[in-house]
Design a protein around this motif. Structure first.
Motif, mmCIF file in Angstrom:
data_model
loop_
_atom_site.group_PDB
_atom_site.id
_atom_site.type_symbol
_atom_site.label_atom_id
_atom_site.label_comp_id
_atom_site.label_asym_id
_atom_site.label_seq_id
_atom_site.Cartn_x
_atom_site.Cartn_y
_atom_site.Cartn_z
ATOM 1 N N GLN A 1 0.837 -1.210 0.000
ATOM 2 C CA GLN A 1 0.000 0.000 0.000
ATOM 3 C C GLN A 1 0.864 1.249 0.000
ATOM 4 O OE1 GLN A 1 -2.816 -0.115 3.202
ATOM 5 N NE2 GLN A 1 -3.619 -2.159 2.621
ATOM 6 N N LEU A 2 1.986 1.217 0.756
ATOM 7 C CA LEU A 2 2.872 2.379 0.811
ATOM 8 C C LEU A 2 3.465 2.672 -0.560
ATOM 9 C CD1 LEU A 2 4.376 4.527 2.448
ATOM 10 C CD2 LEU A 2 6.129 2.800 2.948
ATOM 11 N N VAL A 3 3.900 1.623 -1.235
ATOM 12 C CA VAL A 3 4.480 1.809 -2.579
ATOM 13 C C VAL A 3 3.436 2.371 -3.538
ATOM 14 C CG1 VAL A 3 5.450 0.611 -4.583
ATOM 15 C CG2 VAL A 3 6.253 0.060 -2.267
ATOM 16 N N ALA A 4 2.215 1.793 -3.437
ATOM 17 C CA ALA A 4 1.145 2.272 -4.328
ATOM 18 C C ALA A 4 0.823 3.743 -4.054
ATOM 19 C CB ALA A 4 -0.089 1.401 -4.137
ATOM 20 N N THR A 5 0.825 4.122 -2.773
ATOM 21 C CA THR A 5 0.534 5.518 -2.409
ATOM 22 C C THR A 5 1.639 6.442 -2.908
ATOM 23 O OG1 THR A 5 -0.674 4.782 -0.459
ATOM 24 C CG2 THR A 5 0.062 7.068 -0.486
ATOM 25 N N GLN A 6 2.886 6.015 -2.733
ATOM 26 C CA GLN A 6 4.018 6.837 -3.194
ATOM 27 C C GLN A 6 3.953 7.030 -4.708
ATOM 28 O OE1 GLN A 6 7.305 4.626 -1.597
ATOM 29 N NE2 GLN A 6 7.323 5.775 0.378
ATOM 30 N N ILE A 7 3.598 5.972 -5.432
ATOM 31 C CA ILE A 7 3.475 6.083 -6.901
ATOM 32 C C ILE A 7 2.349 7.055 -7.254
ATOM 33 C CG2 ILE A 7 2.840 4.831 -8.998
ATOM 34 C CD1 ILE A 7 4.280 2.392 -7.795
ATOM 35 N N GLN A 8 1.260 6.955 -6.537
ATOM 36 C CA GLN A 8 0.119 7.838 -6.812
ATOM 37 C C GLN A 8 0.485 9.293 -6.549
ATOM 38 O OE1 GLN A 8 -3.397 6.793 -4.618
ATOM 39 N NE2 GLN A 8 -4.727 8.202 -5.788
ATOM 40 N N LEU B 1 -2.821 12.416 0.235
ATOM 41 C CA LEU B 1 -2.023 11.218 -0.064
ATOM 42 C C LEU B 1 -0.768 11.162 0.800
ATOM 43 C CD1 LEU B 1 -2.348 11.181 -3.982
ATOM 44 C CD2 LEU B 1 -3.362 9.563 -2.352
ATOM 45 N N ILE B 2 -0.180 12.362 1.027
ATOM 46 C CA ILE B 2 1.011 12.392 1.879
ATOM 47 C C ILE B 2 0.668 11.978 3.307
ATOM 48 C CG2 ILE B 2 2.735 13.927 2.901
ATOM 49 C CD1 ILE B 2 2.734 15.507 0.269
ATOM 50 N N GLN B 3 -0.490 12.421 3.792
ATOM 51 C CA GLN B 3 -0.921 12.026 5.140
ATOM 52 C C GLN B 3 -1.185 10.530 5.215
ATOM 53 O OE1 GLN B 3 -4.305 14.220 6.510
ATOM 54 N NE2 GLN B 3 -4.215 13.315 8.579
ATOM 55 N N ARG B 4 -1.749 10.019 4.143
ATOM 56 C CA ARG B 4 -1.996 8.559 4.099
ATOM 57 C C ARG B 4 -0.679 7.805 4.105
ATOM 58 N NH1 ARG B 4 -4.796 5.105 -0.843
ATOM 59 N NH2 ARG B 4 -4.721 3.079 0.257
ATOM 60 N N GLN B 5 0.302 8.322 3.367
ATOM 61 C CA GLN B 5 1.630 7.697 3.319
ATOM 62 C C GLN B 5 2.257 7.653 4.708
ATOM 63 O OE1 GLN B 5 4.760 8.688 0.168
ATOM 64 N NE2 GLN B 5 5.568 9.768 1.947
ATOM 65 N N ALA B 6 2.108 8.764 5.464
ATOM 66 C CA ALA B 6 2.669 8.810 6.815
ATOM 67 C C ALA B 6 1.959 7.814 7.734
ATOM 68 C CB ALA B 6 2.571 10.235 7.368
ATOM 69 N N SER B 7 0.657 7.680 7.569
ATOM 70 C CA SER B 7 -0.103 6.734 8.396
ATOM 71 C C SER B 7 0.318 5.296 8.119
ATOM 72 C CB SER B 7 -1.604 6.909 8.125
ATOM 73 O OG SER B 7 -2.030 8.201 8.470
ATOM 74 N N ILE B 8 0.524 5.016 6.832
ATOM 75 C CA ILE B 8 0.956 3.647 6.482
ATOM 76 C C ILE B 8 2.331 3.358 7.069
ATOM 77 C CG2 ILE B 8 1.591 2.116 4.578
ATOM 78 C CD1 ILE B 8 -0.581 3.494 2.885
ATOM 79 N N LYS B 9 3.246 4.329 6.973
ATOM 80 C CA LYS B 9 4.585 4.128 7.551
ATOM 81 C C LYS B 9 4.506 3.921 9.065
ATOM 82 C CE LYS B 9 7.349 6.701 4.159
ATOM 83 N NZ LYS B 9 8.254 7.888 3.963
ATOM 84 N N GLN B 10 3.628 4.692 9.715
ATOM 85 C CA GLN B 10 3.475 4.543 11.163
ATOM 86 C C GLN B 10 2.942 3.156 11.532
ATOM 87 O OE1 GLN B 10 4.430 6.741 13.522
ATOM 88 N NE2 GLN B 10 3.852 5.198 15.053
ATOM 89 N N GLU B 11 2.000 2.718 10.737
ATOM 90 C CA GLU B 11 1.439 1.387 10.999
ATOM 91 C C GLU B 11 2.488 0.299 10.769
ATOM 92 O OE1 GLU B 11 -1.364 -1.341 12.259
ATOM 93 O OE2 GLU B 11 -1.345 0.864 12.371
ATOM 94 N N ILE B 12 3.288 0.474 9.739
ATOM 95 C CA ILE B 12 4.367 -0.493 9.481
ATOM 96 C C ILE B 12 5.338 -0.518 10.655
ATOM 97 C CG2 ILE B 12 6.386 -0.976 8.046
ATOM 98 C CD1 ILE B 12 4.763 0.003 5.630
ATOM 99 N N ASP B 13 5.684 0.661 11.163
ATOM 100 C CA ASP B 13 6.593 0.714 12.316
ATOM 101 C C ASP B 13 5.976 0.030 13.540
ATOM 102 O OD1 ASP B 13 8.453 2.048 10.813
ATOM 103 O OD2 ASP B 13 7.836 4.052 11.495
ATOM 104 N N ASN B 14 4.690 0.257 13.772
ATOM 105 C CA ASN B 14 4.015 -0.353 14.924
ATOM 106 C C ASN B 14 4.012 -1.874 14.831
ATOM 107 O OD1 ASN B 14 3.498 2.172 15.961
ATOM 108 N ND2 ASN B 14 1.434 2.295 15.057
#
Length: 369
Positions: free
Chosen positions: A231-238, A255-268
């Motif tokens: 999802q992060l890759v897809a968001t970054q491409i978008q 989209l940038i906020q969504r990207q940050a949320s995905i990264k945070q979730e990955i870290d968690n």
């Protein structure tokens, strides 16, 4: 006649004292006083269906019949038959004092003839003199002889001793079976307790950590990380595509906020799997240890159940038996005392003693002269 009288006169006083008088007393005792002694004989063998090693004809017969000799147990029966316990048990069935001190018994053979010692210890010594055992080492067959002063008493004593010996063998046999089964039962109980403790420990671990299977849950978390990364890759491409087409598009901030949320979730999720002291990775080792303990306990329980069944089968097979080969005889003729042999023994022994005395006296006279 005169020659005989002359010869008698020439006989020394020592000859009369040492030879003739004891022989006359022996004739009197064995001929008129000594009581008849009846001997009841029987034979038995202790055998076991499990043991091997029959070599003789009778031993081979017993083995072909499904049994083998049990010589060690035979000696156990011997020890009992000649023990005070056996005498006490026999005395409960047959009054030993009555049959061994009857008025029909001569004074010298009677138990407690002088009425001075009626103790059990004295009776035990008398009992041992009237119970004889012998064993054939080739066949392990035991021959038992009982001496008494009537045929009925000898037969009854022999029968009673055989019955008591069989009860002893059955008692030992039952104790061996119980010991075998009790040991296997205790092992089974211990295995059950160990399995229960292992199960409780594993359940407490799961409840405390809210985990059922850390390995599976770790795999799920890793799959989740993989999906989030997709999802992060897809968001970054978008984001890149939108910026390229319309740099001022208001969707870019979302989209940038969504990207940050995905990264945070990955870290968690990553921290739950690999980071900190409470992560899944650190719990897998403890979980595997508890699981291994439970698996080992389950195998031990299965082995204990099998051992108990085997013990029950062995207990049924490993019995040993007292088998009467020859039933107690009821003699119709007294076997003892051997009256002629006794008289001749006294006469011959007297002659030997008299000859020695005469030689000593002759040597003394020769020395003095």
């Amino acid at each position: 006649m005169n020659k005989i009288q002359t010869y008698i006169k020439k006989m020394s006083f020592s000859f009369w004292l040492i030879v003739m008088i004891p022989t006359s007393l022996a004739v009197l005792y064995f001929g008129l006083i000594a009581s008849d002694v009846f001997v009841s004989e029987a034979s038995f063998v202790v055998k076991s269906p499990q043991r091997q090693g029959a070599t003789s004809l009778l031993g081979g017969f017993l083995q072909n019949a499904g049994f083998t000799r049990s010589q060690d147990d035979t000696y156990t029966v011997h020890e009992y038959v000649l023990s005070r316990d056996a005498m006490t048990d026999v005395n409960k069935v047959v009054p030993l004092r009555d049959i061994f001190s009857g008025s029909n018994i001569d004074f010298f053979s009677r138990f407690n003839a002088f009425r001075l010692n009626d103790s059990d210890e004295n009776l035990f010594k008398y009992y041992q003199n009237h119970v004889l055992l012998s064993v054939d080492t080739a066949t392990a067959i035991t021959r038992i002889q009982i001496k008494a002063f009537t045929s009925e008493d000898a037969h009854k004593l022999n029968t009673t001793l055989l019955d008591l010996s069989e009860k002893l063998v059955n008692k030992l046999n039952e104790r061996a079976r119980l010991d075998l089964i009790n040991s296997a039962t205790e092992e089974l109980t211990a295995s059950e307790n160990k399995l229960r403790d292992a199960g409780v420990s594993l359940s407490e671990f799961r409840n405390a950590n809210r985990l059922f299977d850390p390995e599976r849950q770790s795999a799920i978390e890793i799959q989740m990380i993989s999906k989030l990364q997709d999802q992060l890759v897809a968001t970054q491409i978008q984001i890149a595509q939108v910026k390229a087409v319309t740099p001022d598009n208001p969707q870019i901030s979302a989209l940038i906020q969504r990207q940050a949320s995905i990264k945070q979730e990955i870290d968690n999720v990553s921290r739950r799997v690999t980071g900190g002291g409470s992560n899944l990775t650190s719990k897998i080792e403890e979980y595997e240890r508890l699981s291994l303990n439970k698996a080992v306990a389950e195998k031990q329980l299965a082995s204990s159940i099998s051992s108990l069944e085997q013990a029950k089968n062995d207990a049924a097979r490993k019995q040993f038996y007292l088998e009467t080969v020859v039933q107690p005889s009821k003699p119709d003729v007294a076997m003892e005392p051997e009256r002629i042999k006794g008289i001749l023994s006294v006469f011959v022994f007297g002659l030997i003693i008299w000859g020695i005395v005469e030689l000593l006296l002759a040597g003394v006279k020769e020395h003095q002269s």
